[in-house]
Design a protein around this motif. Structure first.
Motif, PDB file in Angstrom:
ATOM      1  N   PHE A 180       0.428 -47.056  15.998  1.00 47.39           N
ATOM      2  CA  PHE A 180       0.992 -47.496  14.712  1.00 47.39           C
ATOM      3  C   PHE A 180       2.124 -48.485  14.926  1.00 47.39           C
ATOM      4  CE2 PHE A 180      -0.484 -44.743  11.038  1.00 47.39           C
ATOM      5  CZ  PHE A 180      -1.722 -44.584  11.599  1.00 47.39           C
ATOM      6  N   GLU A 181       2.899 -48.262  15.987  1.00 47.85           N
ATOM      7  CA  GLU A 181       3.975 -49.201  16.268  1.00 47.85           C
ATOM      8  C   GLU A 181       3.413 -50.595  16.584  1.00 47.85           C
ATOM      9  OE1 GLU A 181       6.949 -46.951  18.598  1.00 47.85           O
ATOM     10  OE2 GLU A 181       7.290 -46.626  16.441  1.00 47.85           O
ATOM     11  N   ILE A 182       2.345 -50.572  17.375  1.00 49.01           N
ATOM     12  CA  ILE A 182       1.723 -51.852  17.735  1.00 49.01           C
ATOM     13  C   ILE A 182       1.162 -52.532  16.492  1.00 49.01           C
ATOM     14  CG2 ILE A 182      -0.143 -52.924  19.040  1.00 49.01           C
ATOM     15  CD1 ILE A 182       0.310 -50.714  21.144  1.00 49.01           C
ATOM     16  N   LEU A 183       0.560 -51.732  15.602  1.00 55.06           N
ATOM     17  CA  LEU A 183       0.032 -52.304  14.358  1.00 55.06           C
ATOM     18  C   LEU A 183       1.140 -52.980  13.580  1.00 55.06           C
ATOM     19  CD1 LEU A 183      -2.426 -49.542  13.084  1.00 55.06           C
ATOM     20  CD2 LEU A 183      -2.973 -51.754  14.103  1.00 55.06           C
ATOM     21  N   LYS A 184       2.297 -52.341  13.564  1.00 56.28           N
ATOM     22  CA  LYS A 184       3.433 -52.899  12.845  1.00 56.28           C
ATOM     23  C   LYS A 184       3.830 -54.240  13.449  1.00 56.28           C
ATOM     24  CE  LYS A 184       7.251 -50.836  10.451  1.00 56.28           C
ATOM     25  NZ  LYS A 184       7.801 -49.498  10.212  1.00 56.28           N
ATOM     26  N   ARG A 185       3.836 -54.287  14.798  1.00 52.05           N
ATOM     27  CA  ARG A 185       4.191 -55.532  15.477  1.00 52.05           C
ATOM     28  C   ARG A 185       3.177 -56.633  15.168  1.00 52.05           C
ATOM     29  NH1 ARG A 185       4.349 -54.559  21.515  1.00 52.05           N
ATOM     30  NH2 ARG A 185       4.044 -56.818  21.650  1.00 52.05           N
ATOM     31  N   ILE A 186       1.894 -56.234  15.209  1.00 53.43           N
ATOM     32  CA  ILE A 186       0.849 -57.231  14.923  1.00 53.43           C
ATOM     33  C   ILE A 186       1.054 -57.795  13.527  1.00 53.43           C
ATOM     34  CG2 ILE A 186      -1.622 -57.508  14.470  1.00 53.43           C
ATOM     35  CD1 ILE A 186      -2.109 -55.406  16.654  1.00 53.43           C
ATOM     36  N   ASN A 187       1.312 -56.901  12.582  1.00 55.01           N
ATOM     37  CA  ASN A 187       1.538 -57.319  11.203  1.00 55.01           C
ATOM     38  C   ASN A 187       2.715 -58.273  11.096  1.00 55.01           C
ATOM     39  OD1 ASN A 187       3.343 -56.254   8.590  1.00 55.01           O
ATOM     40  ND2 ASN A 187       1.243 -56.900   8.142  1.00 55.01           N
ATOM     41  N   ALA A 188       3.787 -57.957  11.825  1.00 55.59           N
ATOM     42  CA  ALA A 188       4.985 -58.792  11.730  1.00 55.59           C
ATOM     43  C   ALA A 188       4.788 -60.126  12.451  1.00 55.59           C
ATOM     44  CB  ALA A 188       6.177 -58.034  12.333  1.00 55.59           C
ATOM     45  N   ASP A 189       4.208 -60.083  13.682  1.00 58.57           N
ATOM     46  CA  ASP A 189       4.113 -61.299  14.490  1.00 58.57           C
ATOM     47  C   ASP A 189       2.999 -62.228  14.062  1.00 58.57           C
ATOM     48  OD1 ASP A 189       6.085 -60.017  15.769  1.00 58.57           O
ATOM     49  OD2 ASP A 189       4.984 -59.609  17.632  1.00 58.57           O
ATOM     50  N   GLU A 190       1.828 -61.657  13.779  1.00 55.30           N
ATOM     51  CA  GLU A 190       0.682 -62.515  13.477  1.00 55.30           C
ATOM     52  C   GLU A 190       0.495 -62.705  11.975  1.00 55.30           C
ATOM     53  OE1 GLU A 190      -1.075 -63.487  16.291  1.00 55.30           O
ATOM     54  OE2 GLU A 190       0.250 -62.237  17.512  1.00 55.30           O
ATOM     55  N   GLY A 191       1.229 -61.950  11.176  1.00 55.25           N
ATOM     56  CA  GLY A 191       1.102 -62.066   9.725  1.00 55.25           C
ATOM     57  C   GLY A 191      -0.216 -61.521   9.202  1.00 55.25           C
ATOM     58  N   THR A 192      -0.858 -60.636   9.980  1.00 56.20           N
ATOM     59  CA  THR A 192      -2.135 -60.069   9.555  1.00 56.20           C
ATOM     60  C   THR A 192      -1.914 -58.988   8.497  1.00 56.20           C
ATOM     61  OG1 THR A 192      -2.790 -60.320  11.849  1.00 56.20           O
ATOM     62  CG2 THR A 192      -4.265 -59.075  10.429  1.00 56.20           C
ATOM     63  N   SER A 193      -2.616 -59.120   7.382  1.00 59.92           N
ATOM     64  CA  SER A 193      -2.571 -58.041   6.391  1.00 59.92           C
ATOM     65  C   SER A 193      -3.447 -56.905   6.876  1.00 59.92           C
ATOM     66  CB  SER A 193      -3.106 -58.512   5.039  1.00 59.92           C
ATOM     67  OG  SER A 193      -2.570 -59.764   4.726  1.00 59.92           O
ATOM     68  N   ILE A 194      -3.067 -55.687   6.501  1.00 53.70           N
ATOM     69  CA  ILE A 194      -3.828 -54.532   6.969  1.00 53.70           C
ATOM     70  C   ILE A 194      -4.110 -53.589   5.819  1.00 53.70           C
ATOM     71  CG2 ILE A 194      -3.751 -52.478   8.453  1.00 53.70           C
ATOM     72  CD1 ILE A 194      -2.044 -54.044  10.397  1.00 53.70           C
ATOM     73  N   LEU A 195      -5.387 -53.170   5.737  1.00 53.62           N
ATOM     74  CA  LEU A 195      -5.733 -52.080   4.830  1.00 53.62           C
ATOM     75  C   LEU A 195      -6.114 -50.907   5.714  1.00 53.62           C
ATOM     76  CD1 LEU A 195      -6.233 -51.018   1.983  1.00 53.62           C
ATOM     77  CD2 LEU A 195      -8.534 -51.917   2.094  1.00 53.62           C
ATOM     78  N   LEU A 196      -5.344 -49.825   5.574  1.00 54.90           N
ATOM     79  CA  LEU A 196      -5.427 -48.743   6.525  1.00 54.90           C
ATOM     80  C   LEU A 196      -5.969 -47.492   5.845  1.00 54.90           C
ATOM     81  CD1 LEU A 196      -4.415 -47.703   9.364  1.00 54.90           C
ATOM     82  CD2 LEU A 196      -2.282 -47.178   8.224  1.00 54.90           C
TER      83      LEU A 196
END
Lengths: 264, 352, 292
Positions: A180-196
């Motif tokens: 989940f931490e990595i997902l958060k980083r991906i969201n912040a760094d790459e700007g990827t939206s996520i539906l979880l």
């Protein structure tokens, strides 16, 4: 960015699964989709990614829009090309291929532009462990490593939008935290939206900004993650806590769910 | 849905009856009478086709038990027919057996050979099993031709004497009809009833989910072997009738092509349906007859292309029809027939 | 010793061609889980097309072969689109039956167009001068055919394991749904696989045709022999296909040479039965990775 407008889904033209679901995800947002087993969460994700068609399902009413374009009748590969990637439930990977080949397949849609090496570095940056396992046959990885690999494979496609189906399934709590931490980083760094989509409601709501709760093919509750975390019913049904924060005895269980079913 | 409304069962006997209403009895008796009088009213060509249908039907019933009911693919049915045929021929020629004595021996010997080639089914499913039976299809005729060519005649045909009973010699299409058709009817009744017993249900269970069947206590190996045995047993009967009907036997009758035709008839009729097998065999054989007639005509019209038309039209149409059935009506003619009956009964409220 | 060498090497030469035809079956099985029972008739596609271009249009050899390749690829495309695609998701028996029906149908078409007689190429497609090696001599067509087979085999293997499309094919082979979720157009992959399969079958058919002629009855029987080969090697294994091709070729040639020429015909099937009984997944077939 992504908008579902009152969609209905049927399998094999008989099994009525989604009965009018509307939800939206904005650019750069993480949204959680919660609900019990069989509520229709996975079906919602498959409706978005187009994988429904591989299971004889169909969106029979309503529309799905991604960046203003209607996508509900596009092929799964076309939808991937538009930038929506689904990470399927159960850490599905190409078992007989190596980790490296799995990741390269993730970049398949983007053509052979020589950026694959750069993307591999990016994935290894997020998941350093995968680099060590590069040449292993992926079928022999452990559960946590597999989860890293499937998320990494999705990242290789440079998605604008990721659909994650139960990334915590079968993982130890500390691994869930790490993912989940990595997902958060991906969201912040790459700007990827996520539906979880998650069973682990607490973890999901602490990651997400907003959340939807599904029951029996419908959205029954939505709001900011903060609000949902505080919501009495959510606490009771998903966290198993009463308002005082203790385990609740079953004697005084509210008949909320049953009432809901009558109305349905 | 299969019966008109108002027809109810009042006891177990009625409940388990195959023929349920007076009308059905009427149709059946009328059909059997028609069948019995056919030799006197049809042409020799149609009669020979009918005889061929009867023989094929027995073999196809066997294949339908194995493939349609028990779900085991066999590409070797023609080879088992060959075993039956050659057994009858050899017993007739070299051991002086009468047709009537050779028939059960042929059936049994084919059944045993079938058991041997069924053995791999213990471990194999689907494609793999299809390939094991494919091996049977090549090995059996090879053995017939090559192992003792002095007895079997090798690649040349053997002449088989006609069956006799008392003073009657069954050497015409008409007389053979009265051996073949009762046999075909008996086999049909046997198969129809077999699939309604414990054995039939075990076959269906294995076909639909072998693991579940095993957990439910079905001895898979035993029933698979039984299916192979029955399948080849019927093939043996068919083979025995075949050579006595043609009064000759040749290994070339029993090629892979013939096995494919048998399977095709099962598919066209409807897998796992006794009546389907009857429909499949009848329609394919009559189609073949029609094609041959048409090919003859066309050959006369265009003599330059005659050989091509004659050799090509039948296989082409047959393959094409099987494909069409597989893609558009995988349940076969029988399914269409049931839909038709139901829609007739429900008219004007039917959908099909 | 010379006779042994003679049998051994002609076995290898034959086996190489089996392996070449077999690779088409392996590719199709890997991609779509369908076993190509129509392989025998598909040999005829390329063989007859080449013959027709040579004989009827009187084109030069290289052009005839090239055009035959195009025809073969088209036939592969048509088969995928009209026969196997509608049957995706149907039981195994339907797939088996569909390909058998296809083979019967193709046989009808060939019998109609080319007639039942055996024909041979009017010009030399492959050089026919025998090649001699330490006292033994081998058919020129077979030697050249073997070389071609090895080269084509190498190309296909390279494509499969080193190219992007090969990677996509391998991914599709494992999990159709996952492949689609990754953005692979599975239908395209199937179509490409079938084109490739009919193409290599056509090459095999031309090689065989230039050696022994083409006939609607005996050429398909040579093709059906490839089924034991592929199974022996392991249905999913390209490497296995090659090894098994050589082994079956050698065994067949030695049995035919030393024991009885008649036995040659069924040697592959006897091997097939033994393999099925004792090692159904073949020499190099995948045993599924099951992680519990």
């Amino acid at each position: 960015m992504l908008e579902l407008k009152n969609i209905e889904v049927m399998y094999q033209n008989v099994i009525y699964v989604l009965k009018g679901v509307s939800l939206s995800v904005d650019e750069g947002e993480i949204v959680a989709l919660l609900g019990a087993n069989g509520a229709g969460k996975t079906t919602t994700l498959k409706a978005i990614s187009g994988l429904l068609k591989t299971e004889q399902g169909d969106v029979t009413r309503g529309r799905i829009e991604f960046m203003g374009k209607k996508i509900d009748h596009m092929s799964p590969e076309g939808i991937v090309k538009m930038g929506i990637v689904q990470v399927m439930e159960g850490q599905r990977l190409f078992k007989h291929l190596s980790v490296d080949e799995n990741l390269r397949l993730g970049a398949y849609v983007r053509g052979n532009r020589g950026e694959v090496a750069k993307d591999l570095d990016m994935v290894f940056n997020y998941f350093p462990k995968l680099k060590e396992l590069r040449n292993r046959t992926s079928g022999y990885l452990s559960g946590g490593e597999r989860q890293m690999l499937v998320v990494g494979r999705a990242l290789m496609a440079h998605p604008k939008f990721m659909l994650l189906d139960e990334p915590s399934l079968g993982l130890a709590p500390f691994l869930v935290k790490e993912i989940f931490e990595i997902l958060k980083r991906i969201n912040a760094d790459e700007g990827t939206s996520i539906l979880l989509v998650e069973q682990n409601a607490f973890a999901a709501l602490s990651l997400a900004q907003r959340g939807y709760v599904m029951e029996d093919g419908k959205i029954v509750l939505d709001g900011l993650a903060q609000e949902l975390r505080e919501n009495e019913d959510i606490k009771e049904f998903y966290f198993g806590l009463s308002s005082i924060g203790q385990r609740k005895s079953y004697k005084g269980v509210k008949h909320y769910r049953r009432r809901k079913r009558w109305l349905a | 849905m299969d019966r008109p409304c108002g027809s109810f069962d009042e006891n177990y006997k009625q409940d388990s009856a195959i023929i349920r209403t007076r009308t059905q009895w009427g149709w059946l008796i009328a059909f059997l009478i028609l069948l019995a009088t056919l030799p006197f009213i049809t042409s020799a060509q149609i009669l020979s086709t009918l005889n061929f249908i009867g023989i094929t039907l027995i073999a196809v019933h066997g294949l339908n038990l194995l493939t349609g009911y028990a779900g085991q693919i066999s590409l070797g049915q023609a080879a088992f027919v060959a075993v039956g045929g050659y057994t009858t021929a050899l017993l007739n020629i070299h051991a002086g057996f009468s047709f009537w004595a050779a028939l059960p021996v042929s059936a049994l010997s084919a059944g045993i050979v079938g058991l041997i080639f069924g053995l791999p089914s213990l471990r194999l499913k689907g494609f793999y099993l299809a390939m094991a039976t494919l091996a049977a299809q090549f090995i059996i005729p090879w053995c017939i031709v090559n192992i003792r060519p002095d007895i079997t005649g090798g690649t040349s045909a053997l002449i088989v004497p006609a069956p006799r009973l008392g003073g009657i010699v069954f050497n015409s299409q008409q007389s053979m009809f009265y051996i073949i058709m009762p046999m075909a009817v008996l086999v049909t009744i046997f198969v129809k009833n077999l699939v309604r017993t414990k054995v039939g249900r075990a076959f269906i269970a294995i076909r639909d989910n072998d693991i579940a069947a095993e957990i439910m206590g079905v001895n898979i190996f035993r029933y698979k072997m039984l299916a192979f045995f029955l399948c080849s047993l019927l093939a043996g009967i068919a083979g025995s009738l075949w050579v006595s009907w043609l009064r000759a036997v040749d290994a070339d009758y029993f090629t892979l092509q013939e096995s494919i035709w048998f399977l095709g008839m099962v598919v066209i009729g409807g897998m796992g349906s006794t009546a389907g097998a009857v429909m499949g065999v009848t329609s394919v054989r009559f189609m073949d007859l029609g094609v041959k007639t048409a090919a003859n005509r066309l050959g006369e019209l265009y003599p330059s292309a005659a050989t091509g038309i004659f050799a090509g039209l039948g296989p082409f149409l047959f393959g094409f029809i099987i494909l069409i059935f597989l893609i558009f009506e995988p349940h076969g003619l029988m399914h269409r027939w049931i839909l038709l009956k139901n829609s007739y009964r429900l008219w004007p409220f039917s959908r099909y | 010793m010379d006779t042994f060498l003679q049998f051994f090497i002609s076995g290898i030469l034959n086996g190489g061609i089996y392996a070449l035809i077999g690779i088409g079956l392996v590719l199709i099985f890997k991609a779509s889980g369908i076993f190509n029972f129509a392989v025998g008739q598909l040999l005829l596609v390329g063989a007859f097309a080449t013959w027709a271009f040579l004989k009827w249009l009187e084109l030069p050899v290289w052009l005839s072969v090239l055009l035959a390749m195009v025809v073969a690829a088209l036939v592969g495309l048509i088969i995928e689109r009209l026969v196997t695609r509608p049957l995706i998701g149907q039981p195994v028996l339907s797939a088996v039956m569909a390909l058998l029906a296809l083979s019967v149908m193709l046989k009808g078409v060939f019998a109609f167009i080319f007639g039942p007689a055996t024909v041979s190429y009017p010009a030399d497609v492959l050089p026919g001068t025998p090649v001699s090696l330490s006292g033994a001599s081998f058919s020129g067509e077979l030697t050249w055919g073997f070389l071609i087979a090895v080269i084509v085999f190498g190309i296909v293997t390279l494509l499969f394991y080193r190219s992007r499309i090969g990677l996509a094919m391998r991914g599709t082979a494992e999990d159709h749904q996952l492949a689609q979720a990754t953005g692979i157009n599975v239908k395209h992959i199937f179509a490409i696989t079938w084109m490739a399969a009919v193409l290599v079958a056509a090459i095999g058919g031309i090689i065989i045709g230039s050696k022994v002629g083409i006939g609607i009855h005996f050429t398909p029987l040579l093709g059906v022999k490839v089924i034991p080969v592929v199974l022996f090697g392991g249905l999913e294994s390209i490497k296995g296909c090659f090894v098994a091709g050589l082994i079956v070729g050698i065994l067949e040639s030695i049995v035919g040479g030393y024991v009885d020429p008649n036995l040659m015909v069924i040697t592959p099937y006897a091997i097939l039965l033994l393999v099925l009984l004792f090692r159904p997944y073949g020499l190099f077939g995948q045993k599924r990775i099951e992680r519990i």
